[in-house]
Each structure stands twice: as structure tokens, then as C-alpha cells.
Design a protein around this motif. Structure first.
Motif, PDB file in Angstrom:
ATOM      1  N   SER A 195       5.841  48.232   9.794  1.00  9.75           N
ATOM      2  CA  SER A 195       6.286  46.898  10.519  1.00  9.75           C
ATOM      3  C   SER A 195       7.428  47.748  11.246  1.00  9.75           C
ATOM      4  O   SER A 195       7.241  48.732  11.505  1.00  9.75           O
ATOM      5  CB  SER A 195       7.328  46.524   9.602  1.00  9.75           C
ATOM      6  OG  SER A 195       8.441  47.466   8.947  1.00  9.75           O
ATOM      7  N   VAL A 196       7.651  46.751  12.369  1.00 15.06           N
ATOM      8  CA  VAL A 196       7.822  47.227  13.705  1.00 15.06           C
ATOM      9  C   VAL A 196       9.477  46.115  13.934  1.00 15.06           C
ATOM     10  O   VAL A 196       9.454  45.098  13.162  1.00 15.06           O
ATOM     11  CB  VAL A 196       7.319  46.882  14.666  1.00 15.06           C
ATOM     12  CG1 VAL A 196       6.622  45.557  15.249  1.00 15.06           C
ATOM     13  CG2 VAL A 196       8.161  47.604  16.165  1.00 15.06           C
ATOM     14  N   ASP A 197      10.439  46.030  14.671  1.00 12.06           N
ATOM     15  CA  ASP A 197      12.210  46.322  15.037  1.00 12.06           C
ATOM     16  C   ASP A 197      12.240  44.874  16.202  1.00 12.06           C
ATOM     17  O   ASP A 197      11.728  45.997  17.078  1.00 12.06           O
ATOM     18  CB  ASP A 197      13.205  46.577  14.609  1.00 12.06           C
ATOM     19  CG  ASP A 197      13.419  47.242  13.416  1.00 12.06           C
ATOM     20  OD1 ASP A 197      12.467  46.122  12.271  1.00 12.06           O
ATOM     21  OD2 ASP A 197      14.884  48.359  13.412  1.00 12.06           O
ATOM     22  N   VAL A 198      11.792  44.908  16.520  1.00 12.59           N
ATOM     23  CA  VAL A 198      11.718  43.916  17.840  1.00 12.59           C
ATOM     24  C   VAL A 198      13.051  43.271  18.278  1.00 12.59           C
ATOM     25  O   VAL A 198      13.691  42.178  17.349  1.00 12.59           O
ATOM     26  CB  VAL A 198      10.851  42.537  17.655  1.00 12.59           C
ATOM     27  CG1 VAL A 198      10.291  42.251  19.144  1.00 12.59           C
ATOM     28  CG2 VAL A 198       9.070  42.791  17.565  1.00 12.59           C
ATOM     29  N   VAL A 222       3.956  34.318  10.440  1.00  9.57           N
ATOM     30  CA  VAL A 222       4.469  35.245  10.148  1.00  9.57           C
ATOM     31  C   VAL A 222       5.974  35.215   9.813  1.00  9.57           C
ATOM     32  O   VAL A 222       6.186  35.969   8.942  1.00  9.57           O
ATOM     33  CB  VAL A 222       4.773  36.466  11.336  1.00  9.57           C
ATOM     34  CG1 VAL A 222       5.439  37.704  10.642  1.00  9.57           C
ATOM     35  CG2 VAL A 222       3.446  36.732  11.084  1.00  9.57           C
ATOM     36  N   ASP A 223       6.670  34.506  10.893  1.00 12.98           N
ATOM     37  CA  ASP A 223       8.103  33.905  10.567  1.00 12.98           C
ATOM     38  C   ASP A 223       9.120  32.930  10.791  1.00 12.98           C
ATOM     39  O   ASP A 223       8.097  32.393  12.655  1.00 12.98           O
ATOM     40  CB  ASP A 223       9.157  34.957  10.758  1.00 12.98           C
ATOM     41  CG  ASP A 223      10.571  35.378  10.287  1.00 12.98           C
ATOM     42  OD1 ASP A 223      10.592  33.996   9.421  1.00 12.98           O
ATOM     43  OD2 ASP A 223      11.596  35.959  10.628  1.00 12.98           O
ATOM     44  N   GLY A 224       9.671  32.238  10.831  1.00 10.10           N
ATOM     45  CA  GLY A 224       9.788  31.235  12.036  1.00 10.10           C
ATOM     46  C   GLY A 224      10.716  29.601  11.518  1.00 10.10           C
ATOM     47  O   GLY A 224      10.677  29.844  10.162  1.00 10.10           O
ATOM     48  N   VAL A 265       9.559  31.189  15.845  1.00  7.76           N
ATOM     49  CA  VAL A 265       9.001  31.255  15.226  1.00  7.76           C
ATOM     50  C   VAL A 265       8.029  32.819  15.807  1.00  7.76           C
ATOM     51  O   VAL A 265       8.057  32.932  17.232  1.00  7.76           O
ATOM     52  CB  VAL A 265       7.568  30.466  16.322  1.00  7.76           C
ATOM     53  CG1 VAL A 265       8.111  29.803  17.893  1.00  7.76           C
ATOM     54  CG2 VAL A 265       6.580  30.010  15.359  1.00  7.76           C
ATOM     55  N   ILE A 266       7.240  33.475  15.079  1.00 10.73           N
ATOM     56  CA  ILE A 266       6.582  34.319  14.707  1.00 10.73           C
ATOM     57  C   ILE A 266       5.256  34.114  14.574  1.00 10.73           C
ATOM     58  O   ILE A 266       4.957  34.064  13.299  1.00 10.73           O
ATOM     59  CB  ILE A 266       7.323  35.485  14.565  1.00 10.73           C
ATOM     60  CG1 ILE A 266       8.790  35.697  15.214  1.00 10.73           C
ATOM     61  CG2 ILE A 266       6.251  36.814  14.605  1.00 10.73           C
ATOM     62  CD1 ILE A 266       9.303  37.324  14.563  1.00 10.73           C
ATOM     63  N   THR A 324      11.991  41.885  12.265  1.00 10.20           N
ATOM     64  CA  THR A 324      11.384  42.916  11.661  1.00 10.20           C
ATOM     65  C   THR A 324      10.091  42.460  11.607  1.00 10.20           C
ATOM     66  O   THR A 324      10.048  41.557  10.994  1.00 10.20           O
ATOM     67  CB  THR A 324      12.700  43.178  10.568  1.00 10.20           C
ATOM     68  OG1 THR A 324      13.276  43.968  10.420  1.00 10.20           O
ATOM     69  CG2 THR A 324      10.638  44.376  10.132  1.00 10.20           C
ATOM     70  N   VAL A 325       8.932  42.596  12.345  1.00  9.06           N
ATOM     71  CA  VAL A 325       7.523  42.201  12.003  1.00  9.06           C
ATOM     72  C   VAL A 325       7.335  43.495  10.920  1.00  9.06           C
ATOM     73  O   VAL A 325       6.588  44.096  11.564  1.00  9.06           O
ATOM     74  CB  VAL A 325       7.193  42.227  13.121  1.00  9.06           C
ATOM     75  CG1 VAL A 325       5.714  41.465  13.373  1.00  9.06           C
ATOM     76  CG2 VAL A 325       7.895  41.177  14.070  1.00  9.06           C
ATOM     77  N   LYS A 326       6.512  42.285   9.864  1.00 12.43           N
ATOM     78  CA  LYS A 326       5.602  43.198   8.831  1.00 12.43           C
ATOM     79  C   LYS A 326       3.784  42.590   9.598  1.00 12.43           C
ATOM     80  O   LYS A 326       3.809  41.535   9.337  1.00 12.43           O
ATOM     81  CB  LYS A 326       5.719  42.925   8.101  1.00 12.43           C
ATOM     82  CG  LYS A 326       6.550  43.533   7.318  1.00 12.43           C
ATOM     83  CD  LYS A 326       7.243  42.353   5.996  1.00 12.43           C
ATOM     84  CE  LYS A 326       8.816  42.854   5.308  1.00 12.43           C
ATOM     85  NZ  LYS A 326       9.261  41.974   3.837  1.00 12.43           N
ATOM     86  N   PHE A 327       2.836  43.833   9.290  1.00 16.23           N
ATOM     87  CA  PHE A 327       1.725  43.422   9.442  1.00 16.23           C
ATOM     88  C   PHE A 327       0.933  43.481   8.534  1.00 16.23           C
ATOM     89  O   PHE A 327      -0.344  44.886   8.242  1.00 16.23           O
ATOM     90  CB  PHE A 327       1.397  44.979  10.157  1.00 16.23           C
ATOM     91  CG  PHE A 327       1.934  44.974  11.716  1.00 16.23           C
ATOM     92  CD1 PHE A 327       2.073  43.677  12.698  1.00 16.23           C
ATOM     93  CD2 PHE A 327       2.782  46.024  11.844  1.00 16.23           C
ATOM     94  CE1 PHE A 327       3.016  44.007  13.764  1.00 16.23           C
ATOM     95  CE2 PHE A 327       3.632  46.458  12.818  1.00 16.23           C
ATOM     96  CZ  PHE A 327       3.073  44.931  13.794  1.00 16.23           C
TER      97      PHE A 327
END
Length: 642
Positions: free
Chosen positions: A623-626, A552-554, A560-561, A585-588
Motif C-alpha cells: 500500500s502507499v500513502d498519498v 478503490v475508495d470514495g 474518488v480513487i 492509503t491506497v491498497k493494491f
């Protein structure tokens, strides 16, 4: 339109074509491998060049890969005469992996076979494949008879100094830390696999490895001792394995070398690739119904002599039963078990809880200094038949074999002999103190995992692991764990001999981030029993064999996500490898269209040992902010709402 694209590609690669004798492109035409002479004619030295097409921008990822072999009877490097390049053929194979990052896998590539002869007319073929996620090549001696020593392999990767690299200093157990290097910071030495590289163009990464190492060769490593920018394949050090066994392999013709594998593309392509397994030989085990990946409880991390105590063994069996994990491991000293019971009693108790026992062995033999018992019970075919027969009767499901300390040809044979004998008794296997994966888990799917990593066990060994662990954890998903299962023994909330500074959210995330066909969660029982309900439930339900994997990201060492799918359910793990707090911000967008999911998000709380849990309904557009604390992390599950 297709003709226009082909013309554009031809134009873009025209700078490569001068002097080129053969070319092979990936099915999606993003990767191009060209064969070139090192001189002005068709007799001499040869090399290949690997380029990557990033949306029309051609990146010369590896400008030169030298080719050649030196055999005890003659040379196949300096005066090779080009004979022909065969017509490209399309390799197209589908297979199912029983454990790993993806269940439905494809071995799909364009292949070209290039033929050479040396001054004595002896033949050498080089088989080159271009995949959508990389390339692979191997040597072939097509002659039908003869037995020889391979004195040296001349394969060498020239890597421009501007290329950033993450590499681990070679050590027989493959348990070092990765160091990031480039330009004047590049260090010379011997390096283990896999090695990760980022070109100047940040959309082009590549990872060097090898696959399908079998009884006909040895494992290799990389050395840039002679020239800082040239990483040459190097045979095992003579002193490895206490000096036993020959470093140079003996081959019998006809012969093919292991595949030299280069995974290439975006960082997400690297993480998602199954190329190391794709090129390996298909499964030799017909009935695989008994091979069942799962999570195991493990007493060594919290009590180094835990298996010596029958009551401790029972407590960890109870833990597995309470958490719904299918396995528990009896580690070293099980042959000295006391305090209420012996091995047979332990096996009976474990199975009375609906759990299957696993058991540890020293690989034995004079190749290891380690005297821990039981020793030598895996060493010969007769030993193994006797031991597997006994274990089968007692209800054991698998063996952990430790301390190999060499990748010489005789040790490669030993690894494979263990796997084949174990399969005859329907026993799963995992290796420790061992080789990095070489695609064997495709050929022998009863091979569940390998250590070959500096994992949580190092909190037992030295205080030096505490501080680098967060960055190390954020590097492994891009390096070691890309090429096969990794028994890091993660997810510890209490401390072993030395403390860790990763947050509880970070530790929980490792259950998703780190892939292992047999996942040993290492903490003591109270470490899990005292968790909040959401985190405890997460660990009861999280799978360890996956149907899909997405980055997802990293960025290596920083964060790393990763999202992994099992059936229709998705799980996400994210960690921060750095010392500063971050908001992500994690997108789904990887979710199915038109389906709503219940999200359970378990993130860092106000401090390292606290969680903050949220529940919400999300879909593909959400999406959600973490917030990730320094050295922090989070885990999440996404379950479809019916």
C-alpha cells in the motif's frame, strides 16, 4: 449447507412474501424482486418491491415501484387482472465491448414474465430480471397487430425521504450539476438520468436509469412534482426541440418498452456495473475491425474559433503526433477555414503526421436554434450518404454531431439513423448536446461517446463552473459516467476563458477517472509540452478503453480513487472534491498474486501547479500513502516487471 442458506433466505424474506404473486432472485440471491397487488385481490393496480440482502441483513431498498401504461385506446394500470407468472429462466450471455469500463461482459440474470389482462381482455406482460448488480423490467404488449399512442407511463419509484439522493435537474442537453438531497432538503421537480440513491444502510446503493430505448419509444425522465417521495417516469416536454415532434410515442404491436434499469449493491458495485449495456440489444455491426477507440487533441477549448484557422489545426495535429494520440478533431467553422489552407489541405496534413481526422456537424433542422455551420448535412439519409462519401474519400475516421435538444421519439429515430448510416461508411460517431447513454454503444459500437455532462467546456461558458467543478468531478464517476462513455473533455492545466481551481494532480487523474471511447484532451499544446517528463509520459501512454474497472475508495462529491486495467497494466486516478487536504492509503489488493509491479505515482506537490513523483516496486500486499491537496489529486501506473 445450500439448503440451510435457502431456508435462511426464505425466513428473511417472509415479511415480503405476504400477498406476493411472483418473485425473482438474482443468481447470487442478493437481490430479490417481488410483485404485489395494490389491493386484496388479483384485479387492480400492481407494484414491485426491490430488496437487497447484505450479508443476511435484508434491506428494503425501494418499497414500491408502481406499474402500468395508458394507451390511446384503453388503460393498462387500474384494473389489471393477474393471469400467471411464468417459470424463472436463466439469461446467460457473454459479449465483448470494444470500449468502456470492461471488455469481457456478461448478461446474466434470472427472468420471470408476469401476464395480465385488462377488462377488455387485452394482454400486458411485465418482464422482470434480477441481476447480481441490480434489476431490470420492461412492458410487453404481445398482441400481433395494432398501432396506438402511449398516453402515459405509470412507472413510479417511491423513495423514502431518509434515502440520500444525487440528482440533476432536467435540461435538454443534460449538462447540469448534481445536487445531494435527503429528508427535508428533497426538492420537487423534473430530473434527468441517472439518479443515485444511498439507503440508510450505507452498504446498499442504487442508481435509476433506462436502457435499450429505440425507435418504438421516447426517452423519459423522472418527476416528483406531484409527490416528493414518488419519482414518476415522464415523457419529454412538448416545447423541447423548439416544439417539433410529439411527446407521446406511437407504438405498433407486438411491442416491448425500454428496460427500466436499477443498478444496486455497494458503491463499488454501482461504479463497476455494465448493466445498462448488458440489457441492450447485441451489436448489429458484424465487422468491427475499423472501430478504434483513442485519444484526440481538440482546439475549441483554448481557441473557440480554432478550426477556422488552418495553422491552428496543424498545430493540434502536431500535438497529437507528438503525444502519440491517434486523432485530432476539426470543430465548428471548418467550412470557413482559412489562413493557409482549407478542409482538404487540413485532412492531408493531419494524415501526413500519422493521425486520423475527426469532424464536427450541427445536427441541423428546425429542432435547434443554433445556426452554426455546417448545418443540415446530417439531417436526411441522402444528406448523410453524400457527406459520409465525401469524408471517407478525405480520410476522416468519425463525426461529432451536436445540438439535438430533444428526446422525443422522432429524435431517438434520428440518433439511430445517424449511427446506422455511419456504420455503412465505417465512420465512428459521438454525440454532443445530447441524450445520456441508453446502452446504444453495445448495439452500435461505432458510437464512441456522448457529451451529456457539464464538462470542461463550461470554463468557456460561465464563471459559475470554477468553484463547483471539484465536487462535480468527484460526483460524476458515481453518476453520469456509470451508465456509459462521457466526453467531459478533461485534463487541462492552463486556463480557458474562466480559471479552474483544481490542482495539476487532479487534472491528470481525470484521464483515468473519466471513461470515454473517444477521449478529447482539451488543453492547448503548451499545456502538455511544458509538463514534467513523468506526467507527459503518463498522458502519452494512458489508455481510454479498459479491460477492468475497480472503485478503490470514495464517496460522491467528496473523493474518488479508481483503478482501471488494460492488458496487464493498471492505472489509478484519485481526486479530492473538497476544500481540505487529505491523506489516503491506497491498497493494491486488486493486483495479480505473485507479480511485482513498477509503480509510478504522480501526486500533488507543494502547491496546486506542482507534482511530486515517486517510483517504487509493489505487489498485491503493498500500500502507499498519498497526500491530496484541497481540490487535489494523483495519477499512477502499475506496470508488471518481467
Amino acid at each position: 449447507m445450500r439448503q440451510l442458506v435457502l431456508v435462511m433466505l426464505f425466513s428473511a424474506f417472509s415479511s415480503m412474501v405476504f400477498g406476493q404473486k411472483a418473485v425473482v432472485q438474482s443468481p447470487d440471491q442478493k437481490i430479490v424482486v417481488g410483485l404485489f397487488p395494490g389491493q386484496s385481490n388479483d384485479i387492480g393496480e400492481w407494484y414491485i418491491k426491490a430488496s437487497y440482502n447484505n450479508n443476511g441483513t435484508i434491506i428494503e431498498a425501494i418499497p414500491r415501484i408502481d406499474l402500468g401504461l395508458s394507451r390511446s385506446d384503453q388503460d393498462f394500470s387500474k384494473d389489471l387482472k393477474f393471469l400467471k407468472a411464468g417459470k424463472p429462466i436463466f439469461i446467460n450471455e457473454e459479449y465483448t465491448a470494444l470500449h468502456g469500463k470492461r471488455a469481457a461482459c456478461k448478461n446474466a440474470a434470472n427472468e420471470v414474465v408476469v401476464s395480465f389482462e385488462n377488462p377488455t381482455k387485452a394482454k400486458l406482460n411485465i418482464i422482470i430480471r434480477a441481476y447480481n448488480d441490480g434489476l431490470a423490467f420492461r412492458y410487453e404488449f404481445p398482441d400481433k397487430q395494432g398501432s396506438f399512442v402511449v398516453k402515459d407511463e405509470l412507472t413510479a419509484y417511491t423513495i423514502p425521504k431518509e434515502t440520500t439522493r444525487w440528482m440533476e435537474k432536467w435540461n435538454p442537453a443534460n449538462e447540469g450539476l448534481y445536487a445531494a438531497m435527503n429528508k427535508d432538503k428533497t426538492v420537487s421537480g423534473e430530473w434527468g438520468y441517472p439518479a443515485l440513491f444511498s439507503t440508510d444502510n450505507k452498504d446498499c446503493w442504487f442508481l435509476l436509469h433506462e436502457s435499450d430505448v429505440n425507435r418504438n419509444y421516447c426517452g423519459t425522465k423522472l418527476s416528483n412534482a406531484a409527490a416528493a417521495e414518488k419519482y414518476k417516469l415522464t415523457f419529454p416536454n412538448p416545447q423541447d426541440g423548439r416544439g417539433l415532434g410529439e411527446s407521446a410515442p406511437v407504438i405498433t404491436l407486438p411491442w416491448k418498452s425500454p428496460w427500466r434499469v436499477i443498478i444496486m449493491g455497494t458503491l463499488a458495485d454501482i461504479v463497476g456495473s455494465t448493466l445498462v449495456n448488458d440489457v441492450a440489444e447485441p451489436s448489429v455491426i458484424k465487422n468491427t475491425s475499423w472501430i478504434k477507440p483513442g485519444i484526440a487533441s481538440w482546439n475549441y477549448w483554448s481557441s473557440n474559433h480554432g478550426t477556422k484557422d488552418y495553422k491552428t489545426v496543424c498545430v493540434f495535429a502536431d500535438l497529437a503526433a507528438e503525444m502519440g494520440w491517434p486523432y485530432t478533431l476539426l470543430d465548428w467553422e471548418w467550412d470557413a477555414m482559412g489562413n493557409g489552407g482549407k478542409l482538404e489541405d487540413a485532412a492531408k496534413y493531419i494524415q501526413s503526421k500519422g493521425i486520423k481526422p475527426l469532424i464536427w456537424y450541427n445536427s441541423g433542422g428546425n429542432h435547434t436554434w443554433v445556426t452554426a455551420t455546417p448545418k443540415d448535412r446530417m439531417l436526411t439519409h441522402q444528406n448523410r450518404v453524400e457527406e459520409f462519401s465525401m469524408l471517407k474519400k478525405l480520410g476522416f475516421a468519425g463525426v461529432k454531431v451536436d445540438f439535438f435538444e430533444s428526446e422525443k421519439q422522432d429524435m431517438i429515430k434520428y440518433y439511430l439513423d445517424i449511427l446506422e448510416d455511419a456504420a455503412q461508411f465505417e465512420m465512428m460517431v459521438y454525440f454532443h448536446g445530447c441524450i445520456v447513454p441508453r446502452g446504444w454503444e453495445r448495439t452500435y459500437p461505432n458510437l464512441m461517446t456522448y457529451e451529456a455532462v457539464r464538462g470542461a467546456e463550461w470554463y468557456n461558458n460561465t464563471p459559475d463552473f470554477t468553484m463547483p467543478a471539484p465536487e462535480h468531478n468527484a460526483t460524476l464517476p458515481f453518476t453520469r459516467n456509470v451508465v456509459g462513455p462521457m466526453d467531459y473533455t478533461p485534463v487541462t492545466f492552463t486556463n480557458s476563458q474562466y480559471p479552474h481551481i483544481t490542482s495539476y494532480g487532479h487534472e491528470l487523474a481525470l484521464s483515468v477517472l473519466f471513461e470515454s471511447g473517444m477521449q478529447h484532451l482539451a488543453d492547448r499544446p503548451e499545456g502538455y509540452y511544458e509538463l514534467p517528463d513523468a506526467a507527459k509520459t503518463f498522458l502519452k501512454n494512458v489508455p481510454n478503453a479498459w479491460d477492468d474497472t475497480r472503485l478503490v475508495d470514495g464517496y460522491p462529491g467528496k473523493e474518488v480513487i479508481m483503478a482501471r486495467r488494460k492488458g496487464n497494466d493498471w492505472y489509478i486516478g484519485g481526486i479530492n472534491g473538497e476544500q481540505n487536504e487529505k491523506k489516503k492509503t491506497v491498497k493494491f489488493d486488486f493486483l495479480r498474486e505473485g507479480v511485482k509491479y513498477k509503480l509510478t505515482l504522480i501526486a500533488d506537490g507543494k502547491h496546486d501547479k506542482a507534482f511530486a513523483t515517486q517510483y517504487m516496486v509493489v505487489d498485491k500486499s503493498a500500500s502507499v500513502d498519498v497526500t491530496l491537496l484541497r481540490r487535489g489529486g494523483f495519477a499512477a501506473s502499475l506496470i508488471p516487471i518481467k
